[in-house]
Design an enzyme around this catalytic site. Structure first.
Site, PDB file in Angstrom:
ATOM      1  N   GLY A 226      33.935  44.847  42.773  1.00 43.30           N
ATOM      2  CA  GLY A 226      34.938  43.877  43.235  1.00 43.30           C
ATOM      3  C   GLY A 226      35.352  42.953  42.116  1.00 43.30           C
ATOM      4  N   ASN A 227      36.066  41.901  42.455  1.00 36.20           N
ATOM      5  CA  ASN A 227      36.449  40.910  41.445  1.00 36.20           C
ATOM      6  C   ASN A 227      36.462  39.522  42.083  1.00 36.20           C
ATOM      7  OD1 ASN A 227      39.235  40.344  42.438  1.00 36.20           O
ATOM      8  ND2 ASN A 227      39.493  42.522  41.980  1.00 36.20           N
ATOM      9  N   LYS A 228      36.779  38.528  41.255  1.00 35.28           N
ATOM     10  CA  LYS A 228      36.591  37.132  41.683  1.00 35.28           C
ATOM     11  C   LYS A 228      37.740  36.564  42.511  1.00 35.28           C
ATOM     12  CE  LYS A 228      33.925  35.348  37.759  1.00 35.28           C
ATOM     13  NZ  LYS A 228      34.043  34.400  36.633  1.00 35.28           N
TER      14      LYS A 228
END
Ligand code: C5P
Length: 431
Positions: A226-228
């Site tokens: 995933g990412n932020k």
């Protein structure tokens, strides 16, 4: 699918080798027909090796197989890249003096030209008339990209990136883009006008598509890459567009904040799901804002069972494959449909010792081909903590492909969203 890839005599011919790769990797059989002039740039051996098929531009080769008739008849799609001014003129005039031009006359399937030439040639009255004539016959001619040309000159005339040509080509055959080009006229909206709620505000009557959140790329049933992204900026944009009277569709990956009431919501997880939903919805959107943080790569395989942690085996290695660039595809679909649409991308940039964040962003704007790029500098600020991801405030610079601006906006994510919406309303009103 049987694809014919015609290659014109321009320096950009080398980029068609990448385009050929995209077609073959997607499982298509490709017959390459290079013009004689193009073989001065890329030789026949390269095309034969990459396509795995014999390559010629001579109508007198394999006469017994009547190649110029057979290849044209069997083609499900013809893509000409780069299409030179000369090839466009020949196609418009119905010339048939080599295998490529005769094949173009025989073809009954969709034909896509991806032009590349110097700006003066693209803007010359002859080329303009030839392109208009071809489009009026239902032939698809992409607009060239804007940017650095072969010499020191810059302007419209660059061959669109192979991914963009690939996306436009696929859009022609997958039915999502069955729209003919009536010189200069916008594609009709598939959704009846009554589907847009009557509202007041600077975006009243406009359909705005926004993507938000960070995609999740599964590794196994419980884990993902995933990412932020929190989704806050995308949601603020949706709220700002709703407040401006637009009919808003929000396609979102997981977010830390709830989706706003009043928008049509589609929830997705992965980049490929986002791609399918976005390309479908973009067909009827007046504005597309790509605020989602899309994973550039996904695991090449998804384990059906949870990947086990065992002391007696080696640590797992995760192989990744590249995700399609959805923004580039949205831009390509717009061009293939001749659709009137504003497209906005987002870029989280950092500068380095080679160039500042703005220079990297400008390169990205040209590469992606969207109208506006909202750029924020990410990474630790002066206090050492993250400046953008998950924060309630933002500071952006909005760059325009046409060179206008840049416009600065700072404040809460909603204030930044209002600035983007204002700019969009001004641009729509000026059309
Ligand atoms: O290349 P980069 O990820 O920095 O580009 C950011 C912009 O491109 C954003 O608007 C994002 O939504 C879009 N994007 C995309 N598909 C990808 C990667 C990014 O549409 N695979």
């Amino acid at each position: 699918m049987n694809i014919v890839l015609g290659v014109g005599g321009g320096i950009a011919a080398y980029k068609s080798a990448l385009l050929l790769r995209l077609f073959t990797e997607a499982g298509h059989a490709v017959t390459v027909i290079p013009t004689d002039a193009s073989t001065k740039f890329v030789g026949v051996a390269t095309w034969e090796a990459l396509s795995g098929r014999p390559v010629t531009n001579n109508v007198f080769d394999s006469v017994d197989q009547v190649n110029h008739v057979r290849i044209g008849h069997e083609a499900d799609l013809i893509v000409v890249a780069p299409a030179t001014a000369d090839l466009l003129a020949k196609a418009a005039g119905g010339h048939a003096n080599d295998l490529l031009t005769t094949t173009l006359l025989m073809a009954r399937g969709p034909v896509l030209f991806a032009p590349a030439m110097h700006t003066e040639m693209w803007q010359h009255a002859s080329t303009v008339a030839n392109v208009a004539l071809l489009r009026s016959r239902g032939v698809h001619v992409l607009d060239p990209a804007v940017g650095r040309l072969t010499g020191p000159d810059t302007g419209p005339g660059r061959l669109p990136e192979p991914e963009a040509i690939f996306a436009a080509a696929m859009a022609l055959v997958d039915g999502s883009c069955a729209v003919t080009h009536d010189a200069g006229s916008p594609a009709p909206a598939a959704t009846p006008a009554s589907a847009v709620p009557a509202a007041s505000g600077p975006l009243a009557g406009k359909r705005v598509l926004i993507t938000a959140g960070g995609t999740r790329e599964p590794l196994d049933p419980v884990r993902y890459l995933g990412n932020k992204s929190s989704g806050k900026q995308g949601v603020a944009l949706a709220e700002a567009a709703l407040a401006a009277g637009a009919a808003v569709t929000l396609i979102h990956a997981p977010m830390e904040v709830p989706a706003p009431a009043g928008a049509t919501i589609q929830r997705i997880e992965t980049a490929l799901e986002l791609r399918a939903a976005t390309l479908a919805a973009a067909a009827t959107a007046d504005v597309v804002i790509m605020a989602a943080a899309v994973a550039d790569f996904r695991p090449s395989t998804i384990s059906t069972g949870k990947i086990k942690k065992r002391d007696d085996t080696a640590d797992p290695v995760i192989a990744l494959v590249r995700n399609p660039d959805i923004l580039v595809e949205v831009v390509a679909h717009r061009a293939a449909r001749n659709q009137v649409q504003l497209i906005v991308g987002f870029a989280a940039e950092t500068g380095d010792d080679r160039a500042d964040a703005r220079s990297y962003a400008r390169e990205k704007l040209v590469r992606k081909g969207c109208d506006l790029l909202v750029v924020n500098e990410v990474g630790p600020g002066e206090s050492g903590s993250e400046r953008v991801f998950g924060q309630d405030n933002n500071q952006v610079e909005i760059l325009a492909l046409d060179g206008a601006g840049p416009v600065q906006a700072a404040g809460s994510k909603r204030e930044v969203a209002d600035a983007v919406v204002l700019l969009l309303a001004q641009r729509l009103a000026a059309r």
